[in-house]
Design a protein around this motif. Structure first.
Motif, mmCIF file in Angstrom:
data_model
loop_
_atom_site.group_PDB
_atom_site.id
_atom_site.type_symbol
_atom_site.label_atom_id
_atom_site.label_comp_id
_atom_site.label_asym_id
_atom_site.label_seq_id
_atom_site.Cartn_x
_atom_site.Cartn_y
_atom_site.Cartn_z
ATOM 1 N N ALA A 92 0.834 -1.213 0.000
ATOM 2 C CA ALA A 92 0.000 0.000 0.000
ATOM 3 C C ALA A 92 0.866 1.259 0.000
ATOM 4 C CB ALA A 92 -0.933 -0.011 1.208
ATOM 5 N N LEU A 93 1.946 1.256 0.791
ATOM 6 C CA LEU A 93 2.854 2.406 0.794
ATOM 7 C C LEU A 93 3.477 2.613 -0.585
ATOM 8 C CD1 LEU A 93 4.842 2.062 4.150
ATOM 9 C CD2 LEU A 93 3.188 3.833 3.574
ATOM 10 N N ALA A 96 0.856 4.072 -2.904
ATOM 11 C CA ALA A 96 0.605 5.488 -2.618
ATOM 12 C C ALA A 96 1.734 6.357 -3.178
ATOM 13 C CB ALA A 96 0.459 5.701 -1.110
ATOM 14 N N VAL A 221 -1.122 6.543 4.969
ATOM 15 C CA VAL A 221 -1.756 6.258 3.673
ATOM 16 C C VAL A 221 -3.159 6.858 3.637
ATOM 17 C CG1 VAL A 221 -2.652 4.434 2.176
ATOM 18 C CG2 VAL A 221 -0.390 4.183 3.225
ATOM 19 N N THR A 225 -4.027 9.881 0.995
ATOM 20 C CA THR A 225 -4.898 9.544 -0.135
ATOM 21 C C THR A 225 -6.331 10.020 0.039
ATOM 22 O OG1 THR A 225 -5.493 7.369 0.779
ATOM 23 C CG2 THR A 225 -3.498 7.491 -0.607
ATOM 24 N N PHE A 229 -7.925 3.089 4.847
ATOM 25 C CA PHE A 229 -6.940 2.078 4.473
ATOM 26 C C PHE A 229 -7.626 0.848 3.888
ATOM 27 C CE2 PHE A 229 -3.856 -1.340 5.444
ATOM 28 C CZ PHE A 229 -2.770 -0.831 4.741
ATOM 29 N N THR A 233 -6.690 -0.373 0.037
ATOM 30 C CA THR A 233 -6.128 -1.698 -0.241
ATOM 31 C C THR A 233 -7.111 -2.566 -1.037
ATOM 32 O OG1 THR A 233 -6.826 -2.387 1.988
ATOM 33 C CG2 THR A 233 -4.523 -1.756 1.697
#
Length: 408
Positions: A92-93, A96, A221, A225, A229, A233
């Motif tokens: 996820a990081l 992003a 995140v 964004t 989360f 994801t």
């Protein structure tokens, strides 16, 4: 020519049939050997898998998801997988960053709505990358265990053990707080749970495994964004990989497929959730997790689907050296604390993946970059003795014994 062609086709069919027969025999032998360990009654239920970058070579559930009703543990049984969840935080990081929402080398204060700094080093900035490689100097304190686990609401608690150990407590569901509030209480200067939340090592210097640091990365995140989360994801990992049985909350999944969890074969634990769910609360099946591991192997080889080739290269790049460790594991090749990429670990022999452990949960997911074959185990029962340890690694070693025999 027609006769020659017929002979060639017949030969190919015979080889193919022989190969399929041998493959099935190998799978049957593998299943029998694992069943023999299951009969020792160390674990109530579990599932295993072997994958490569083409897909799943073998997967099988064993035992029961509920021993009281004899409900079988299958490939589609779901449960939380503890710290193996962190590998998704790393992806996820990277996603992003790929989308231009963050830079891993940015200080975390750029994205947070509260202040986080090590009081022992007030002028040292903590970066997102330091969170991802566990050198942020943020450490887990006593409140991580005592204020993090909450009972699922509306469940029958008859004959259920309501604490895992003296420190790990299952709190009432109506006392649950938000992720933001937990992090502020634990990390802000005057937070009521900010007790020993930071080490005496400067940010960026020493590897210190941190669940709270992982959760803070997931929170960043969200802030960067503008999405939860869970949604970020789901959109960027779960849906592209068709991991339809997976999610981060009980509401995200079909709860009828959820396994019961056990402290021991005879001790039932409650269903619970974690405030810091990104560090260990991912709910999935061995079927879905196999898709994720196969994708990671593809990504390692530059053929991934959910991240660019450059992002995967950074995700897997080992970031630390011997100077970053006070004590480095050089005994267990399946311990992720020898080196680390972006929330994904390296064993000392080069295996890449992660382990996990929570109340009623044990999990392990690694692949070998030399062979591009990976293995997964997910268990619904804890162990704390040599018999359990021998059974756990016995199963793991059987998977390794057969993995090369399952390639078509």
């Amino acid at each position: 020519m027609k006769i020659l062609f017929h002979v060639l086709v017949s030969s190919i069919l015979l080889v193919s049939c022989g190969s399929s027969k041998q493959l099935n025999e190998n799978k049957n032998s593998l299943t029998k050997e694992i069943n023999k360990i299951y009969q020792e009654n160390v674990f109530n239920g579990f599932a295993v898998s072997i994958v490569d970058e083409k897909g799943t070579l073998y997967q099988q559930g064993y035992g029961f998801a509920d021993i009281s009703t004899k409900k079988e543990y299958t490939n589609n049984t779901i449960q939380n997988i503890a710290s193996v969840s962190k590998t998704l935080v790393g992806v996820a990081l990277q996603k992003a960053q790929e989308l231009g929402k963050i830079n891993l080398d940015d200080p975390i204060e750029k994205y947070l709505d509260f202040n986080v700094s090590n009081p022992n080093f007030p002028n040292e900035k903590i970066t997102i990358r330091q969170l991802s490689n566990h050198t942020s100097s943020i450490v887990d304190n006593e409140f991580y265990l005592s204020k993090n686990y909450y009972l699922k609401s509306n469940q029958d608690l008859t004959n259920v053990k309501l604490n895992f150990d003296e420190e790990q407590v299952f709190n009432p569901s109506d006392m649950k707080i938000s992720l933001q509030k937990f992090l502020k209480n634990t990390l802000e200067k005057n937070g009521k749970w900010n007790k020993d939340s930071f080490s005496k090592n400067a940010p960026g210097t020493i590897y210190e495994y941190s669940n709270i640091g992982t959760t803070l990365a997931a929170y960043i995140v969200e802030k960067a964004t503008g999405e939860t989360f869970q949604n970020f994801t789901k959109k960027n990992i779960l849906q592209p990989l068709k991991m339809d049985q997976s999610g981060w909350t009980f509401q995200d999944v079909d709860f009828s497929k959820f396994s019961k969890l056990y402290e021991s074969p005879t001790t039932l634990l409650p269903f619970y959730e974690m405030v810091t769910y990104p560090d260990g609360g991912f709910i999935t099946s061995v079927n879905d997790l196999s898709k994720f591991l196969s994708e990671l192997i593809k990504g390692y080889n530059g053929n991934g689907k959910i991240l660019s080739k450059e992002s995967y290269k950074e995700y897997f790049h080992p970031q630390l050296s011997a100077t970053n460790f006070i004590e480095r594991n050089t005994q267990n090749p399946y311990n992720e604390s020898y080196n680390v990429g972006n929330f994904i670990g390296y064993g000392y022999t080069g295996f890449i993946g992660h382990t996990g452990g929570d109340p009623g949960v044990l999990s392990m997911m690694f692949f070998d970059p030399k062979t591009n074959i990976g293995r997964i185990m997910i268990l619904n029962t804890n162990f704390s003795n040599k018999k359990g340890n021998d059974a756990f690694y016995g199963i793991w070693n059987i998977l390794e014994k057969y993995q090369d025999k399952l390639i078509k």
